[in-house]
Design an enzyme around this catalytic site. Structure first.
Site, PDB file in Angstrom:
ATOM      1  N   ASP A   9      24.622 -17.333 -22.263  1.00 43.92           N
ATOM      2  CA  ASP A   9      26.018 -17.025 -22.620  1.00 43.92           C
ATOM      3  C   ASP A   9      26.199 -17.364 -24.092  1.00 43.92           C
ATOM      4  O   ASP A   9      25.677 -18.384 -24.572  1.00 43.92           O
ATOM      5  CB  ASP A   9      26.995 -17.833 -21.763  1.00 43.92           C
ATOM      6  CG  ASP A   9      28.401 -17.241 -21.761  1.00 43.92           C
ATOM      7  OD1 ASP A   9      28.909 -16.923 -22.854  1.00 43.92           O
ATOM      8  OD2 ASP A   9      28.988 -17.101 -20.675  1.00 43.92           O
ATOM      9  N   ASP A  10      26.939 -16.519 -24.795  1.00 45.25           N
ATOM     10  CA  ASP A  10      27.145 -16.769 -26.233  1.00 45.25           C
ATOM     11  C   ASP A  10      28.285 -17.747 -26.486  1.00 45.25           C
ATOM     12  O   ASP A  10      28.509 -18.151 -27.637  1.00 45.25           O
ATOM     13  CB  ASP A  10      27.418 -15.444 -26.963  1.00 45.25           C
ATOM     14  CG  ASP A  10      28.693 -14.773 -26.485  1.00 45.25           C
ATOM     15  OD1 ASP A  10      29.505 -14.361 -27.328  1.00 45.25           O
ATOM     16  OD2 ASP A  10      28.873 -14.663 -25.252  1.00 45.25           O
ATOM     17  N   ASP A  53      25.292 -13.660 -18.871  1.00 42.68           N
ATOM     18  CA  ASP A  53      26.589 -13.127 -19.274  1.00 42.68           C
ATOM     19  C   ASP A  53      26.441 -11.662 -19.667  1.00 42.68           C
ATOM     20  O   ASP A  53      25.439 -11.265 -20.268  1.00 42.68           O
ATOM     21  CB  ASP A  53      27.134 -13.945 -20.450  1.00 42.68           C
ATOM     22  CG  ASP A  53      28.544 -13.516 -20.839  1.00 42.68           C
ATOM     23  OD1 ASP A  53      29.303 -13.105 -19.934  1.00 42.68           O
ATOM     24  OD2 ASP A  53      28.882 -13.568 -22.036  1.00 42.68           O
ATOM     25  N   MET A  55      28.936  -9.727 -21.451  1.00 45.76           N
ATOM     26  CA  MET A  55      29.521  -9.436 -22.756  1.00 45.76           C
ATOM     27  C   MET A  55      28.986 -10.401 -23.806  1.00 45.76           C
ATOM     28  O   MET A  55      29.444 -11.531 -23.940  1.00 45.76           O
ATOM     29  CB  MET A  55      31.042  -9.538 -22.681  1.00 45.76           C
ATOM     30  CG  MET A  55      31.669  -8.648 -21.609  1.00 45.76           C
ATOM     31  SD  MET A  55      31.430  -6.884 -21.950  1.00 45.76           S
ATOM     32  CE  MET A  55      32.499  -6.684 -23.382  1.00 45.76           C
ATOM     33  N   ASP A 329     -32.512  -6.891  14.791  1.00 43.16           N
ATOM     34  CA  ASP A 329     -32.556  -6.180  13.510  1.00 43.16           C
ATOM     35  C   ASP A 329     -33.206  -4.817  13.697  1.00 43.16           C
ATOM     36  O   ASP A 329     -33.792  -4.521  14.740  1.00 43.16           O
ATOM     37  CB  ASP A 329     -33.243  -7.001  12.417  1.00 43.16           C
ATOM     38  CG  ASP A 329     -34.740  -7.141  12.608  1.00 43.16           C
ATOM     39  OD1 ASP A 329     -35.286  -6.532  13.555  1.00 43.16           O
ATOM     40  OD2 ASP A 329     -35.375  -7.858  11.827  1.00 43.16           O
ATOM     41  N   ILE A 330     -33.066  -3.974  12.677  1.00 42.64           N
ATOM     42  CA  ILE A 330     -33.581  -2.608  12.725  1.00 42.64           C
ATOM     43  C   ILE A 330     -35.039  -2.620  12.299  1.00 42.64           C
ATOM     44  O   ILE A 330     -35.386  -3.159  11.233  1.00 42.64           O
ATOM     45  CB  ILE A 330     -32.752  -1.685  11.806  1.00 42.64           C
ATOM     46  CG1 ILE A 330     -31.289  -1.687  12.254  1.00 42.64           C
ATOM     47  CG2 ILE A 330     -33.310  -0.274  11.809  1.00 42.64           C
ATOM     48  CD1 ILE A 330     -30.359  -0.957  11.305  1.00 42.64           C
ATOM     49  N   ASN A 337     -34.978   3.001   3.837  1.00 43.20           N
ATOM     50  CA  ASN A 337     -34.428   3.017   2.476  1.00 43.20           C
ATOM     51  C   ASN A 337     -35.390   3.682   1.492  1.00 43.20           C
ATOM     52  O   ASN A 337     -34.978   4.459   0.628  1.00 43.20           O
ATOM     53  CB  ASN A 337     -34.129   1.586   2.021  1.00 43.20           C
ATOM     54  CG  ASN A 337     -32.823   1.061   2.579  1.00 43.20           C
ATOM     55  OD1 ASN A 337     -31.900   1.837   2.861  1.00 43.20           O
ATOM     56  ND2 ASN A 337     -32.726  -0.240   2.758  1.00 43.20           N
ATOM     57  N   ASP A 346     -27.451   2.981   4.425  1.00 40.83           N
ATOM     58  CA  ASP A 346     -26.105   2.502   4.779  1.00 40.83           C
ATOM     59  C   ASP A 346     -25.552   3.253   5.978  1.00 40.83           C
ATOM     60  O   ASP A 346     -24.900   2.662   6.853  1.00 40.83           O
ATOM     61  CB  ASP A 346     -25.161   2.671   3.581  1.00 40.83           C
ATOM     62  CG  ASP A 346     -25.459   1.689   2.459  1.00 40.83           C
ATOM     63  OD1 ASP A 346     -26.216   0.724   2.695  1.00 40.83           O
ATOM     64  OD2 ASP A 346     -24.923   1.883   1.343  1.00 40.83           O
ATOM     65  N   GLU A 372     -30.209  -6.102   7.527  1.00 39.51           N
ATOM     66  CA  GLU A 372     -30.230  -5.255   8.717  1.00 39.51           C
ATOM     67  C   GLU A 372     -30.215  -6.072  10.003  1.00 39.51           C
ATOM     68  O   GLU A 372     -30.541  -5.558  11.076  1.00 39.51           O
ATOM     69  CB  GLU A 372     -31.468  -4.344   8.700  1.00 39.51           C
ATOM     70  CG  GLU A 372     -32.792  -5.050   8.885  1.00 39.51           C
ATOM     71  CD  GLU A 372     -33.402  -5.574   7.587  1.00 39.51           C
ATOM     72  OE1 GLU A 372     -34.617  -5.786   7.559  1.00 39.51           O
ATOM     73  OE2 GLU A 372     -32.655  -5.758   6.603  1.00 39.51           O
TER      74      GLU A 372
END
Length: 472
Positions: A9-10, A53, A55, A329-330, A337, A346, A372
């Site tokens: 505020d002024d 404020d 104004m 596992d695979i 890969n 993936d 894997e």
């Protein structure tokens, strides 16, 4: 509730008066006498709320508010305009500039502290969500989740026993593009909120002689409506009831006769903030999910599996039922890969998890152990049943083909698995996993595409090798 508040505020007398009132309520107060100083303090001190404020010479309050909302560092700070202006058009311009509310001079203490506490609570909620998001490792998304969404459709529930008043509000809001449902009773509103989702609830303070504040309290106590903003329609400026409503969780209000433009401005602000919070929570939920799931396959990760297995082992003391695990596992995954590339690798990992997930119960948990390798946790399952499940999965996977993309051929993979089971609630996850790993090693040593268990292999031909490898 303590907070840091910036008073702008002024006129020094106005500043001193507000500072004294706020300090007496144990708020930490900063002051500024002009717009540029206010902007600098807002950026450097990060106040919890700004009393601004309107104004002021040079840069007025509306321009200061627009600058605050345009800056990512300060846009989340609530702003309350303190003004001698009473024209509805002035309030609408302030709301459109980003202000959260207005207090008329001379400032009433009840209205001041009720609004301050309400907005500080809202700011603390926003800060908590933003802090958690930053800690989750997705801090870069904070700026992407901006308070956008003006003009987007929203769903609003209007609660008013006065049919004419409810229809008038529905007409205003539907013309502004919102989807509006009107309820004329408290019970009907509570019931529909259990099944339907709303971006905003607008309720009269009196509903057929019943207290609308009690309804607001019920909304805040229920999970489905806990975070839905509530806009209360007051018959007059009853500051005591307004203060009570704000304490109960009302987020905004309008006073009859309701000005259409002001209503639309306040609705727009509340829905915008609601969606901002929803998106923050969504990103946070995704971050939490990422901490426990594998990014490639979408199944649980090793961290979550270990905690889950630990809980299931402890439950043996209560249920008396065994817990079994399958570690698999695979076979020759490196060759996949090397032959087809990591992208196809993936796809193979994802296909395997999909096939296994379709072959197990909802109570079983599949997790990626690393690379894997995978773990299937089977509660209330003895070793004989677990071996049958594991061998069924192995057999099914051996007949599955996975497209190899641009290579123009299909990939066929097999798995090797080790099964371990326990009735001992004191056995640790690491110990059980170690036994399953020994069984997996035996399966791989004996030609792969096999399932071995701690109590023996799943295939009769491999019993002798399994006993030698596992020590059973």
């Amino acid at each position: 509730m303590s907070a840091r508040i910036l008073v702008v505020d002024d006129i020094p007398t106005n500043v001193k008066l507000l500072e004294a009132r706020l300090t007496a309520e144990y708020f930490d107060v900063l002051t500024a006498s002009d717009g540029p100083t206010a902007l600098a303090l807002a950026a450097s001190e990060a106040p919890d709320l700004i009393l601004l404020d309107v104004m002021m010479p040079g840069m007025d309050g509306l321009e200061v508010c627009r600058c605050l909302k345009a800056d990512s560092a300060t846009r989340h700070i609530p702003v309350v305009m303190v003004t001698a202006l009473t024209d509805v058009g002035d309030r609408v311009r302030g709301l459109e500039a980003g202000a959260d509310d207005f207090l008329s001079k001379p400032v009433n203490e009840v209205a001041l502290f009720a609004r301050v506490r309400s907005l500080v609570r809202l700011k603390m909620l926003t800060d908590e969500l933003r802090t958690r998001q930053a800690m989750s490792g997705e801090a870069e998304l904070l700026e992407q989740v901006g308070e956008s969404g003006e003009g987007a459709a929203g769903s609003i529930l209007v609660i008013d026993a006065n049919v004419r008043g409810g229809d008038r509000m529905r007409s205003y809001l539907e013309e502004a593009g919102y989807d509006v449902l009107v309820c004329t009773s408290k019970d009907a509103a509570l019931e529909i909120c259990q099944t339907d989702r709303f971006d905003l609830i607008i309720t009269a303070i009196e509903i057929a002689g019943e207290d609308g504040l009690r309804l607001c309290s019920q909304f805040r106590s229920r999970e489905a409506t806990r975070y839905v903003p509530i806009l209360m329609v007051l018959e007059d400026m009853d500051l005591q009831r307004l203060a009570k409503g704000l304490d109960l969780g009302v987020t905004d209000y309008v006073v009859k006769p309701v000005d259409r433009n002001e209503l639309e401005a306040r609705v727009r602000t509340q829905i915008r903030r609601r969606r901002y919070h929803d998106r923050l929570r969504s990103v946070l939920d995704r971050s939490v999910s990422m901490a426990f799931t594998d990014g490639l396959t979408g199944i649980y990760n090793r961290r979550y599996m270990s905690a889950h297995l630990d809980r299931k082992l402890m439950e043996i003391a209560e249920t008396g039922k065994p817990v079994s695990i399958m570690l698999f596992d695979i076979d020759h995954f490196k060759l996949v890969n090397d032959t087809y590339g990591h992208a196809i690798g993936d796809e193979v990992l994802k296909a395997v998890t999909d096939h296994v997930s379709e072959s197990v119960r909802e109570t079983d948990l599949l997790a990626r152990y690393g690379g894997e390798e995978f773990v299937l946790v089977m509660p209330a399952t003895d070793v004989e049943i677990a071996l049958k499940v594991a061998d069924r999965i192995r057999e099914r996977l051996s007949h599955q083909t996975i497209p190899a993309g641009a290579a123009g051929s299909n990939v066929t993979v097999t798995i090797s698995a080790g099964v371990a089971s326990t009735f001992d609630p004191l056995e640790t996850p690491d110990a059980l996993l170690k036994r399953a790993d020994q069984a997996l090693y035996a399966a791989k040593q004996n030609g792969r595409n096999l399932v071995f268990g701690v109590n023996g292999p799943a295939t009769p031909d491999a019993k002798r090798a399994a006993r030698a490898a596992v020590g059973d």
